[in-house]
Design a protein around this motif. Structure first.
Motif, PDB file in Angstrom:
ATOM      1  N   GLU A 130      71.633  71.386  12.543  1.00  0.00           N
ATOM      2  CA  GLU A 130      71.581  70.225  13.444  1.00  0.00           C
ATOM      3  C   GLU A 130      71.481  68.953  12.595  1.00  0.00           C
ATOM      4  O   GLU A 130      70.692  68.883  11.655  1.00  0.00           O
ATOM      5  CB  GLU A 130      70.364  70.359  14.356  1.00  0.00           C
ATOM      6  CG  GLU A 130      70.218  69.264  15.386  1.00  0.00           C
ATOM      7  CD  GLU A 130      69.028  69.518  16.292  1.00  0.00           C
ATOM      8  OE1 GLU A 130      69.183  70.262  17.279  1.00  0.00           O
ATOM      9  OE2 GLU A 130      67.929  69.013  15.977  1.00  0.00           O
TER      10      GLU A 130
ATOM     11  N   ALA B  83      74.778  66.238  16.292  1.00  0.00           N
ATOM     12  CA  ALA B  83      75.809  67.276  16.212  1.00  0.00           C
ATOM     13  C   ALA B  83      75.153  68.584  15.816  1.00  0.00           C
ATOM     14  O   ALA B  83      74.192  68.606  15.037  1.00  0.00           O
ATOM     15  CB  ALA B  83      76.873  66.877  15.193  1.00  0.00           C
ATOM     16  N   ARG B  84      75.695  69.688  16.367  1.00  0.00           N
ATOM     17  CA  ARG B  84      75.132  71.012  16.092  1.00  0.00           C
ATOM     18  C   ARG B  84      76.244  71.991  15.762  1.00  0.00           C
ATOM     19  O   ARG B  84      77.339  71.917  16.324  1.00  0.00           O
ATOM     20  CB  ARG B  84      74.338  71.519  17.301  1.00  0.00           C
ATOM     21  CG  ARG B  84      73.137  70.648  17.658  1.00  0.00           C
ATOM     22  CD  ARG B  84      72.436  71.167  18.909  1.00  0.00           C
ATOM     23  NE  ARG B  84      71.253  70.378  19.229  1.00  0.00           N
ATOM     24  CZ  ARG B  84      71.286  69.263  19.952  1.00  0.00           C
ATOM     25  NH1 ARG B  84      72.449  68.825  20.444  1.00  0.00           N
ATOM     26  NH2 ARG B  84      70.177  68.605  20.200  1.00  0.00           N
ATOM     27  N   ALA B  85      75.939  72.892  14.854  1.00  0.00           N
ATOM     28  CA  ALA B  85      76.889  73.953  14.504  1.00  0.00           C
ATOM     29  C   ALA B  85      76.109  75.263  14.390  1.00  0.00           C
ATOM     30  O   ALA B  85      75.064  75.320  13.745  1.00  0.00           O
ATOM     31  CB  ALA B  85      77.601  73.623  13.205  1.00  0.00           C
ATOM     32  N   TYR B  86      76.641  76.314  15.012  1.00  0.00           N
ATOM     33  CA  TYR B  86      75.969  77.617  15.041  1.00  0.00           C
ATOM     34  C   TYR B  86      76.835  78.621  14.304  1.00  0.00           C
ATOM     35  O   TYR B  86      78.066  78.600  14.400  1.00  0.00           O
ATOM     36  CB  TYR B  86      75.755  78.072  16.485  1.00  0.00           C
ATOM     37  CG  TYR B  86      74.863  79.276  16.631  1.00  0.00           C
ATOM     38  CD1 TYR B  86      73.476  79.151  16.568  1.00  0.00           C
ATOM     39  CD2 TYR B  86      75.406  80.537  16.820  1.00  0.00           C
ATOM     40  CE1 TYR B  86      72.652  80.257  16.696  1.00  0.00           C
ATOM     41  CE2 TYR B  86      74.592  81.657  16.960  1.00  0.00           C
ATOM     42  CZ  TYR B  86      73.211  81.501  16.893  1.00  0.00           C
ATOM     43  OH  TYR B  86      72.398  82.604  17.013  1.00  0.00           O
ATOM     44  N   ALA B  87      76.209  79.486  13.525  1.00  0.00           N
ATOM     45  CA  ALA B  87      76.973  80.471  12.766  1.00  0.00           C
ATOM     46  C   ALA B  87      76.203  81.774  12.657  1.00  0.00           C
ATOM     47  O   ALA B  87      74.974  81.789  12.573  1.00  0.00           O
ATOM     48  CB  ALA B  87      77.281  79.923  11.372  1.00  0.00           C
TER      49      ALA B  87
ATOM     50  N   LEU C  23      79.550  74.818   7.074  1.00  0.00           N
ATOM     51  CA  LEU C  23      78.781  74.303   8.207  1.00  0.00           C
ATOM     52  C   LEU C  23      78.536  72.804   8.066  1.00  0.00           C
ATOM     53  O   LEU C  23      78.662  72.039   9.031  1.00  0.00           O
ATOM     54  CB  LEU C  23      77.438  75.033   8.294  1.00  0.00           C
ATOM     55  CG  LEU C  23      77.371  76.343   9.052  1.00  0.00           C
ATOM     56  CD1 LEU C  23      75.962  76.915   8.970  1.00  0.00           C
ATOM     57  CD2 LEU C  23      77.768  76.148  10.512  1.00  0.00           C
ATOM     58  N   ARG C  24      78.192  72.386   6.856  1.00  0.00           N
ATOM     59  CA  ARG C  24      77.896  70.968   6.629  1.00  0.00           C
ATOM     60  C   ARG C  24      79.132  70.104   6.866  1.00  0.00           C
ATOM     61  O   ARG C  24      79.062  69.046   7.481  1.00  0.00           O
ATOM     62  CB  ARG C  24      77.387  70.767   5.196  1.00  0.00           C
ATOM     63  CG  ARG C  24      76.862  69.373   4.918  1.00  0.00           C
ATOM     64  CD  ARG C  24      76.652  69.137   3.438  1.00  0.00           C
ATOM     65  NE  ARG C  24      77.911  69.169   2.707  1.00  0.00           N
ATOM     66  CZ  ARG C  24      78.198  70.024   1.733  1.00  0.00           C
ATOM     67  NH1 ARG C  24      77.307  70.935   1.364  1.00  0.00           N
ATOM     68  NH2 ARG C  24      79.372  69.995   1.139  1.00  0.00           N
TER      69      ARG C  24
ATOM     70  N   LYS D 182      81.689  70.753   8.802  1.00  0.00           N
ATOM     71  CA  LYS D 182      82.015  70.720  10.231  1.00  0.00           C
ATOM     72  C   LYS D 182      81.094  69.777  10.985  1.00  0.00           C
ATOM     73  O   LYS D 182      81.526  68.970  11.807  1.00  0.00           O
ATOM     74  CB  LYS D 182      81.911  72.116  10.831  1.00  0.00           C
ATOM     75  CG  LYS D 182      82.230  72.153  12.330  1.00  0.00           C
ATOM     76  CD  LYS D 182      82.066  73.528  12.918  1.00  0.00           C
ATOM     77  CE  LYS D 182      82.520  73.563  14.373  1.00  0.00           C
ATOM     78  NZ  LYS D 182      81.912  72.512  15.213  1.00  0.00           N
ATOM     79  N   ILE D 183      79.805  69.845  10.661  1.00  0.00           N
ATOM     80  CA  ILE D 183      78.841  69.060  11.432  1.00  0.00           C
ATOM     81  C   ILE D 183      78.959  67.563  11.112  1.00  0.00           C
ATOM     82  O   ILE D 183      78.789  66.713  12.000  1.00  0.00           O
ATOM     83  CB  ILE D 183      77.408  69.575  11.179  1.00  0.00           C
ATOM     84  CG1 ILE D 183      76.499  69.169  12.339  1.00  0.00           C
ATOM     85  CG2 ILE D 183      76.837  69.082   9.867  1.00  0.00           C
ATOM     86  CD1 ILE D 183      75.156  69.839  12.306  1.00  0.00           C
TER      87      ILE D 183
ATOM     88  N   ASP E  17      81.952  66.329  13.055  1.00  0.00           N
ATOM     89  CA  ASP E  17      81.604  66.212  14.478  1.00  0.00           C
ATOM     90  C   ASP E  17      80.730  64.987  14.730  1.00  0.00           C
ATOM     91  O   ASP E  17      80.911  64.272  15.725  1.00  0.00           O
ATOM     92  CB  ASP E  17      80.864  67.472  14.939  1.00  0.00           C
ATOM     93  CG  ASP E  17      81.766  68.687  15.014  1.00  0.00           C
ATOM     94  OD1 ASP E  17      82.997  68.511  14.943  1.00  0.00           O
ATOM     95  OD2 ASP E  17      81.237  69.811  15.126  1.00  0.00           O
TER      96      ASP E  17
END
Length: 616
Positions: A424, A434-438, A489-490, A492-493, A496
């Protein structure tokens, strides 16, 4: 308490310069399209302007389109179409001069009244406010008392120039270039005759001086009066220079960003108009880019020397005093910090500007570029101040692509649940998150502290993004996570979050005209050519508000002997020590200013402390 946003407004010759201005601290930039701007040589495609808008809005900075020329009847539809294109491209406001725009069916874009509209009188400014104008760019000639009075009497945003080249005439009321060569300043093609040399004669024909740049002013520098201007109600501080290069824009924008930030820190009710903190690889200094010497231009209400009649060129910073010449070398009275490649200049004993490049510097000696001092003797240079108008070392710092960074602070949190991991990132300025889940592989770490530290290191690698992590929390058990997965992840977030910030930006909209505006009278009942009416739509607008257009603008009707081409606060009688009112000498009779092609009569209004220039 809600804070009032205060704007630093910088010029943009093109989109690249606009980006640089924003990265060096501008809250907004103004730029011209490929037509209808007051700087015809600084036009840009709508595609470039759209890209600049996207970049600016990431920082919640704004982009204004300079559409501040007078318009012919045949151009009105093209202008309306250009405004619509600008709105669709993301432009935040139109800077305009021609009243025809207030008659047009335009998109709901904010309108800013250019200084060329002669924004001097409170009732004129109140009229523009009632018409739906969001901001008024005040005339440079107003002092702090005038600005404060306007601020108290109107609710419109007030913008003032704080730095850059000065028009010697009241803006929008100058037709000297039109008179000399048919090049209208109000149409974006000013020939700058005010920077030319002239001969001055008195009422009897006696020569007062010749070959002097009689109308050339110093450059504006109000950096020492920013707190006073804030107290007067100013909300936008404007830097002149849409024809200036990128080095100038970087340096001057950074200088005023630092000055304005210090002024805002002393106020609880004010804040910057955009987001992000800047860090520079250089020490901003206005004397090191184009600079004719500074003047506050009567801001305090007192008369001060505002002219530089010796040269219209930039002298730069004073670095030494010349002792003389010896064997073709310049000898200094004291050692100066001059480097090979520096551009230097001085005024010789006849007042002529001499320029040279330093090829070698050693102690108190400077070896100039070959042929630079041809014909000069030691006596011609002795006692002259030596100036540097090109600092090669400083310029190298400015020419670097990353001479500044502008970062947006974020808080980062990495946590786990039963199935996977959540990254987050919260933008602390706008509140966007912004949030990204993996679903990542869980491998136990033999050294838990080192594992957590490794996760933190990967998450704080935001160097190529506009963000900087001010707070990082890692809430997980002791897992080893591959750096490649964290990096993905970093990336992408951050992408976003950039998109979210742009989406969260609130554009300005045109103000709705006041309820009684349709019946409101324009403050002046009769309009002569000085009101710059060039098209029927503008004429109709004035007539709807009770004003009669007696004659169209000079661009339509032409100039004739006796027409006033300029009114200026710069009085040559005062500048030359011959003012009956201030110096107790001289007379009140007219003088003449003679050039190669035209003669102008100078009429002195000693009551108002102004000079009028008439076509003879």
């Amino acid at each position: 308490m809600k804070k009032t946003p205060i704007e630093l407004l910088a010029p943009a010759r093109d989109a690249a310069t606009g980006r640089a201005a924003i990265l060096h601290g501008a809250d907004a930039v103004y730029i011209g399209a490929d037509r209808f701007g007051a700087r015809a040589a600084a036009g840009n495609s709508m595609q470039d302007i759209e890209e600049l808008c996207r970049f600016a809005h990431l920082y919640h900075a704004r982009v204004y389109l300079a559409l501040n020329t007078l318009l012919g009847d045949h151009e009105l539809e093209a202008v309306r179409s250009l405004v619509e294109e600008s709105w669709n491209a993301g432009v935040d406001a139109i800077i305009f001069q021609d009243m025809a725009l207030l008659q047009m069916d335009l998109p709901p874009i904010a309108l800013h009244a250019s200084t060329q509209m002669h924004n001097v009188e409170p009732d004129h400014i109140a009229f523009l406010e009632s018409a739906g104008v969001s901001r008024v760019v005040l005339a440079r000639e107003l002092d702090l008392r005038d600005i404060g009075r306007i601020g108290r009497q109107t609710g419109v945003e007030l913008e003032v120039f704080v730095h850059g080249a000065l028009c010697v005439s009241y803006s929008g009321r100058c037709w000297m270039s039109l008179a000399l060569g048919g090049r209208s300043a109000n149409r974006g093609v000013c020939g700058q005759p005010c920077r030319l040399p002239w001969r001055l004669v008195d009422e009897r024909g006696g020569e007062i001086c010749r070959d002097r740049h009689l109308l050339s002013l110093k450059d504006l520098d109000r950096s020492g009066s920013l707190p006073a201007l804030l107290d007067a109600g100013v909300t936008s501080f404007k830097i002149e220079g849409r024809l200036k290069d990128m080095a100038y824009v970087k340096n001057i924008t950074a200088f005023y960003r630092q000055k304005l930030d210090r002024a805002l820190e002393a106020r609880d009710d004010l804040c910057p108009a955009s987001h992000g903190r800047c860090a520079y690889t250089f020490m901003p200094d206005p004397a090191k880019t184009f600079h004719r010497g500074g003047t506050e231009y009567g801001l305090s209400g007192d008369r001060q020397p505002i002219w530089n009649m010796d040269t219209p060129k930039a002298l730069g910073e004073r670095v030494a005093v010349l002792e003389g010449m010896e064997g073709g070398l310049l000898i200094l009275r004291e050692k100066a910090d001059v480097a090979p490649g520096d551009g230097l200049c001085f005024l010789d004993r006849k007042g002529r500007l001499q320029g040279l490049k330093a090829n070698r510097c050693e102690g108190k000696k400077i070896w100039p570029s070959p042929g630079a001092l041809t014909g000069l003797a030691s006596v011609d240079v002795a006692g002259s101040s030596l100036y540097r108008n090109h600092d090669v070392r400083f310029r190298k710092l400015l020419d670097k692509e990353k001479s500044s960074t502008r970062k947006l602070p974020v808080a980062v949190r990495f946590k786990e649940d039963r199935d996977g991991f959540l990254l987050e990132m919260k933008d602390l300025a706008s509140g966007c998150t912004a949030r990204a889940y993996a679903l990542l592989e869980r491998v136990s770490a033999s050294n838990p502290d080192a594992a957590v530290a490794g996760i933190r290191r990967q998450l704080e690698k935001l160097g190529d993004t506009p963000f900087v992590a001010e707070d990082i929390r890692v809430d997980t058990d002791s897992w080893l996570i591959r750096a490649s997965e964290l990096n993905g992840l970093r990336r992408k977030i951050t992408a976003d979050l950039m998109a979210l910030r742009v989406k969260a930006f609130h554009r300005s909209f045109r103000r709705t005209p006041s309820d009684g505006f349709k019946a409101m009278k324009y403050p002046h009942g009769e309009l002569d050519a000085s009101f710059n009416v060039l098209n029927r739509m503008a004429g109709t607008f004035y007539e709807k508000h009770g004003a009669k257009v007696l004659s169209m603008g000079y661009e339509n009707g032409g100039l004739h002997g006796g027409d006033c081409v300029m009114i200026t606060l710069h009085c040559l009688r005062y500048a030359l020590g011959a003012c009956p009112r201030h110096h107790g000498s001289g007379s009140y009779e007219n003088w003449r200013m003679e050039g190669k092609e035209r003669v102008f009569t100078l009429v002195f209004d000693c009551v108002a402390c102004r000079m009028r220039i008439l076509l003879a």
